[in-house]
Design an enzyme around this catalytic site. Structure first.
Site, PDB file in Angstrom:
ATOM      1  CB  ALA A 181      -0.766  -0.134   1.314  1.00 52.82           C
ATOM      2  CG  ASP A 206     -13.519   4.671  -5.590  1.00 51.37           C
ATOM      3  OD1 ASP A 206     -13.467   5.002  -6.878  1.00 51.37           O
ATOM      4  OD2 ASP A 206     -14.853   4.138  -5.111  1.00 51.37           O
ATOM      5  N   GLY A 248     -11.681  -2.152  -8.948  1.00 52.01           N
ATOM      6  CA  GLY A 248     -11.731  -2.360  -7.341  1.00 52.01           C
ATOM      7  C   GLY A 248     -13.141  -2.832  -7.028  1.00 52.01           C
ATOM      8  NE  ARG A 313      -8.925  -2.831   2.278  1.00 47.23           N
ATOM      9  CZ  ARG A 313      -9.243  -2.591   0.928  1.00 47.23           C
ATOM     10  NH1 ARG A 313      -9.335  -3.443   0.047  1.00 47.23           N
ATOM     11  NH2 ARG A 313      -9.660  -1.412   0.925  1.00 47.23           N
TER      12      ARG A 313
HETATM   13  N1  LIG Z   1       0.425  -4.228  -3.580  1.00 44.04           N
HETATM   14  C1  LIG Z   1      -0.446  -3.877  -2.737  1.00 44.04           C
HETATM   15  N2  LIG Z   1      -0.566  -4.576  -1.498  1.00 44.04           N
HETATM   16  C2  LIG Z   1      -1.376  -4.224  -0.537  1.00 44.04           C
HETATM   17  N3  LIG Z   1      -2.210  -3.101  -0.888  1.00 44.04           N
HETATM   18  C3  LIG Z   1      -2.008  -2.323  -1.998  1.00 44.04           C
HETATM   19  C4  LIG Z   1      -1.161  -2.562  -2.759  1.00 44.04           C
HETATM   20  N4  LIG Z   1      -1.285  -1.602  -3.954  1.00 44.04           N
HETATM   21  C5  LIG Z   1      -2.199  -0.720  -3.370  1.00 44.04           C
HETATM   22  N5  LIG Z   1      -2.958  -1.223  -2.159  1.00 44.04           N
HETATM   23  C6  LIG Z   1      -3.543  -0.375  -1.488  1.00 44.04           C
HETATM   24  O1  LIG Z   1      -4.942  -1.294  -1.643  1.00 44.04           O
HETATM   25  C7  LIG Z   1      -6.187  -0.370  -1.312  1.00 44.04           C
HETATM   26  C8  LIG Z   1      -7.321  -0.971  -2.145  1.00 44.04           C
HETATM   27  O2  LIG Z   1      -7.067  -0.956  -3.076  1.00 44.04           O
HETATM   28  P1  LIG Z   1      -8.109  -0.344  -4.644  1.00 44.04           P
HETATM   29  O3  LIG Z   1      -8.633   0.648  -4.195  1.00 44.04           O
HETATM   30  O4  LIG Z   1      -7.551  -0.768  -5.840  1.00 44.04           O
HETATM   31  O5  LIG Z   1      -9.241  -1.494  -4.211  1.00 44.04           O
HETATM   32  P2  LIG Z   1     -10.584  -1.638  -3.443  1.00 44.04           P
HETATM   33  O6  LIG Z   1     -10.382  -1.158  -2.051  1.00 44.04           O
HETATM   34  O7  LIG Z   1     -11.073  -3.061  -3.579  1.00 44.04           O
HETATM   35  O8  LIG Z   1     -11.502  -0.684  -4.256  1.00 44.04           O
HETATM   36  P3  LIG Z   1     -12.507   0.467  -3.788  1.00 44.04           P
HETATM   37  O9  LIG Z   1     -11.663   1.455  -3.587  1.00 44.04           O
HETATM   38  O10 LIG Z   1     -12.914   1.006  -5.220  1.00 44.04           O
HETATM   39  O11 LIG Z   1     -13.528   0.109  -3.003  1.00 44.04           O
HETATM   40  C9  LIG Z   1      -5.619   0.860  -1.436  1.00 44.04           C
HETATM   41  O12 LIG Z   1      -5.959   1.737  -0.694  1.00 44.04           O
HETATM   42  C10 LIG Z   1      -4.141   0.904  -1.986  1.00 44.04           C
HETATM   43  O13 LIG Z   1      -3.354   1.707  -0.863  1.00 44.04           O
HETATM   44  C1  LIG Z   2     -29.285  -1.501   4.181  1.00 50.32           C
HETATM   45  C2  LIG Z   2     -29.644  -1.326   2.803  1.00 50.32           C
HETATM   46  C3  LIG Z   2     -28.368  -0.468   2.264  1.00 50.32           C
HETATM   47  C4  LIG Z   2     -28.269   0.225   0.858  1.00 50.32           C
HETATM   48  C5  LIG Z   2     -27.337   1.124   0.765  1.00 50.32           C
HETATM   49  C6  LIG Z   2     -27.237   1.603  -0.667  1.00 50.32           C
HETATM   50  C7  LIG Z   2     -26.593   2.821  -0.613  1.00 50.32           C
HETATM   51  C8  LIG Z   2     -25.215   2.540  -1.570  1.00 50.32           C
HETATM   52  C9  LIG Z   2     -24.539   3.767  -1.626  1.00 50.32           C
HETATM   53  C10 LIG Z   2     -23.022   3.808  -1.984  1.00 50.32           C
HETATM   54  C11 LIG Z   2     -22.380   4.954  -2.180  1.00 50.32           C
HETATM   55  C12 LIG Z   2     -21.106   4.771  -2.274  1.00 50.32           C
HETATM   56  C13 LIG Z   2     -20.234   5.940  -2.216  1.00 50.32           C
HETATM   57  C14 LIG Z   2     -18.526   5.851  -2.638  1.00 50.32           C
HETATM   58  C15 LIG Z   2     -17.867   5.883  -1.820  1.00 50.32           C
HETATM   59  C16 LIG Z   2     -16.146   5.675  -2.250  1.00 50.32           C
HETATM   60  O1  LIG Z   2     -15.512   6.764  -1.914  1.00 50.32           O
HETATM   61  C17 LIG Z   2     -15.768   4.490  -1.177  1.00 50.32           C
HETATM   62  C18 LIG Z   2     -14.443   3.976  -1.785  1.00 50.32           C
HETATM   63  O2  LIG Z   2     -14.786   3.181  -2.840  1.00 50.32           O
HETATM   64  N1  LIG Z   2     -16.617   3.495  -1.031  1.00 50.32           N
HETATM   65  C19 LIG Z   2     -17.386   3.251  -0.125  1.00 50.32           C
HETATM   66  C20 LIG Z   2     -18.407   1.840  -0.149  1.00 50.32           C
HETATM   67  O3  LIG Z   2     -17.223   3.616   1.061  1.00 50.32           O
END
Ligand SMILES: Nc1ncnc2c1ncn2[C@@H]1O[C@H](COP(=O)(O)OP(=O)(O)OP(=O)(O)O)[C@@H](O)[C@H]1O
Ligand SMILES: CCCCCCCCCCCCC/C=C/[C@@H](O)[C@H](CO)NC(C)=O
Ligand SMILES: [Ca+2]
Length: 555
Positions: A181, A206, A248, A313
């Site tokens: 990370a 994200d 992601g 996770r």
């Molecule tokens: N090689 C690595 N090993 C472990 N963690 C990593 C590595 N490369 C990046 N990361 C971290 O992994 C975390 C999650 O990554 P990423 O955003 O790609 O996926 P996600 O959390 O599944 O998706 P989202 O953020 O859309 O919910 C990031 O905060 C990043 O800092």
């Molecule tokens: C009990 C029923 C629940 C239904 C809720 C539905 C609402 C979903 C809205 C999702 C919005 C996500 C906004 C995104 C945030 C991102 O920045 C972050 C990183 O990927 N994601 C999350 C899930 O925090």
């Protein structure tokens, strides 16, 4: 068609049928000469209807002379080129963008067969010359792949779906697969030779995008001698564009800027060199910068969902659903004070149903206003004099959505009318209410109903805001209220403090979810920095209406 001077016009064969093929500096069009003028069908870009086709030059990915035994489809399969006279042996293939379902783009191709080699070469050369004039296209990219994001398919997605497209478009890449990370963030911040590149691409979710954005923004400020910790500083925008190949769990930045979380679509937006400016919030605690945010800053419900989901996770994207239900059932509320500076001018409102789409008028107006007033981004004297609105209460959720936050879980997002590049964030306050009411509110994120149409929900478009949890109000809120409300405010605060001493308890606290990362502080101050970064994207496209190149009618 005739509006632009023709560069070339020839009769060429496509799949053994003669076509009239025309190139001008805006489009490449080909029409089946045997079907002639009879075509009447409706069509979308690049699709085949009634023998007439049209592709804008800016959506041509590449042109290639066709050789015997050459790979001719994007599947990468090799196929034997037939040697019959009608295939003419001299041929070239044009690779172009085709729109499919739900804002998804695909790489399509068409092969034109010519009667002689010089004609074939002339076509290839002329199309290449036109592509060479498109100076917004990147030539060299720095790519970071998170192999562990989402369903852990980042590397596979890049190798199989994206790398072949970049190579077709003759984009050269330096690829780094992250080993930990913050690897990408640190590399960008301190080591990467950014002069070598036209853009930086992240393969991940994200969180990975956030790493790239932090690395680039911090690097720019350091190089320009700007102190990121100071909320008053005008931050320097990033010169390099950022591309996101989504792999992601939520991918909400990609979804809100391209309309889908499809890796091929995102790769094609990079190839054509799209540009989408984007706002960034700086999040501070006193005199230190905590993080930057582009999508959601959420306290209460979304903070708790994230805190719980981090322990899960290993479940991949499903962790958010499990933690969402658990957090909903726990029904915790939090007390504190929210203060904000409302946005002024013609920036719309969070409830005006003006979705931020490609070429958004509000974001464009913001861009031109910024050009006029160079100082716009600094905290002006006028802004300091602006009246802050102060709201105290018990909240189930405090959310600041700097963009819609649309994602597959919530296709219209947390704030459907939030704008990507207007210099504001939509502050949503969900006050304490019954479980059933909160469920109604949450479910409206997944359907067409207005999630703000509840008595316990307020939403404001703001430039700055701050939050102080109840247990800290005694210290910092005294100053704030003294300044803003005079002696009356002071009296109000001392009342809270007395209440506090009497019960002897510490009210519960949530965490801030900052684009999917937990912040280490609950009392925060936030400022929106208008259009600080640019993505390889164009916003969500509306269903296009096109002109038939032969009849000039809408098709
Ligand atoms: N090689 C690595 N090993 C472990 N963690 C990593 C590595 N490369 C990046 N990361 C971290 O992994 C975390 C999650 O990554 P990423 O955003 O790609 O996926 P996600 O959390 O599944 O998706 P989202 O953020 O859309 O919910 C990031 O905060 C990043 O800092
Ligand atoms: C009990 C029923 C629940 C239904 C809720 C539905 C609402 C979903 C809205 C999702 C919005 C996500 C906004 C995104 C945030 C991102 O920045 C972050 C990183 O990927 N994601 C999350 C899930 O925090
Ligand atoms: Ca915004």
């Amino acid at each position: 068609m005739e509006k632009q001077p023709r560069l070339l016009c020839s009769e060429l064969c496509v799949q053994r049928r003669p076509y009239e093929v025309i190139l001008n500096c805006a489009i490449l069009a080909w029409k089946d000469v045997q079907i002639g003028q009879k075509h009447t069908g409706r069509s979308i870009y690049g699709s085949v209807k009634a023998g007439s086709h049209c592709v804008p030059v800016c959506e041509i990915i590449a042109v290639q002379e066709k050789e015997d035994d050459s790979p001719c489809k994007d599947t990468g399969k090799w196929q034997k080129v037939p040697q019959s006279p009608v295939d003419c042996q001299h041929a070239f293939t044009v690779f172009y963008i085709e729109r499919t379902r739900q804002h998804c783009w695909r790489c399509s191709n068409v092969t034109f067969h010519c009667s002689d080699q010089s004609l074939c070469l002339l076509w290839v050369q002329t199309i290449r010359e036109q592509l060479g004039l498109l100076t917004n296209r990147p030539k060299r990219l720095l790519v970071y792949i998170n192999p562990y994001g989402g369903k852990q398919r980042g590397k596979q997605i890049y190798d199989h779906k994206v790398a072949p497209i970049f190579s077709r478009a003759t984009i050269s890449t330096d690829v780094i697969v992250t080993e930990r990370a913050n690897h990408a963030r640190d590399h960008l911040k301190t080591e990467a030779d950014l002069k070598k590149y036209d853009g930086v691409v992240c393969v991940g979710g994200d969180g990975m995008f956030s790493e790239i954005m932090h690395g680039l923004v911090s690097r720019m400020q350091r190089d320009a001698g700007v102190d990121e910790n100071s909320m008053e500083e005008t931050l320097v925008p990033c010169g390099l564009r950022i591309g996101i190949i989504p792999s992601g769990s939520t991918d909400c930045v990609c979804y809100a800027t391209a309309g889908s979380n499809d890796p091929v679509t995102s790769a094609l937006h990079i190839v054509v060199g799209d540009s989408q400016p984007m706002d960034i919030c700086s999040v501070h605690n006193e005199d230190s910068l905590l993080r930057y945010s582009v999508s959601l800053l959420g306290y209460g419900f979304y903070g708790d969902v994230l805190t719980d989901s981090e322990r899960k996770r290993w479940m991949g994207p499903a962790r958010y659903d499990i933690s969402g239900v658990k957090t909903f059932l726990s029904h915790r509320y939090y007390e504190g004070t929210v203060s904000f500076l409302p946005a002024e001018g013609n920036l719309g409102t969070p409830r005006d149903k003006m979705q931020c789409l490609s070429g958004c008028a509000i974001c464009r107006q913001t861009s031109s206003d910024r050009l006029v007033s160079k100082d716009e981004d600094s905290v002006s004297d006028a802004e300091c004099r602006d009246t802050w609105t102060v709201i105290r209460g018990k909240f189930l959720a405090i959310n600041a959505a700097s963009m819609s936050c649309a994602c597959p879980r919530s296709p219209k997002g947390l704030s459907p009318s939030a704008h990507l590049a207007d210099g504001t964030t939509d502050l949503i306050l969900v006050r304490k209410c019954s479980r059933i009411d909160f469920l109604r509110h949450l479910l409206r994120h997944t359907n067409k109903d207005d999630q703000f149409d509840h008595s316990f929900v307020e939403v404001y478009r703001v430039k700055q805001f701050r939050f102080t949890p109840r247990h800290q109000e005694c210290d910092s809120e005294v100053d704030l209220r003294e300044r803003e409300s005079g002696a009356g405010g002071k009296r109000f605060l001392s009342q809270i403090c007395r209440e506090h001493r009497a019960c002897g308890c510490m009210p519960s606290q949530s965490n801030w979810n900052c684009d999917g990362e937990i912040l280490p502080y609950t009392a925060i101050q936030v400022r929106v920095h208008c259009q600080l970064i640019t993505l390889f994207a164009r916003g969500i496209e509306e269903q296009p209406v096109f002109e038939d190149p032969y009849t000039h009618c809408a098709i």
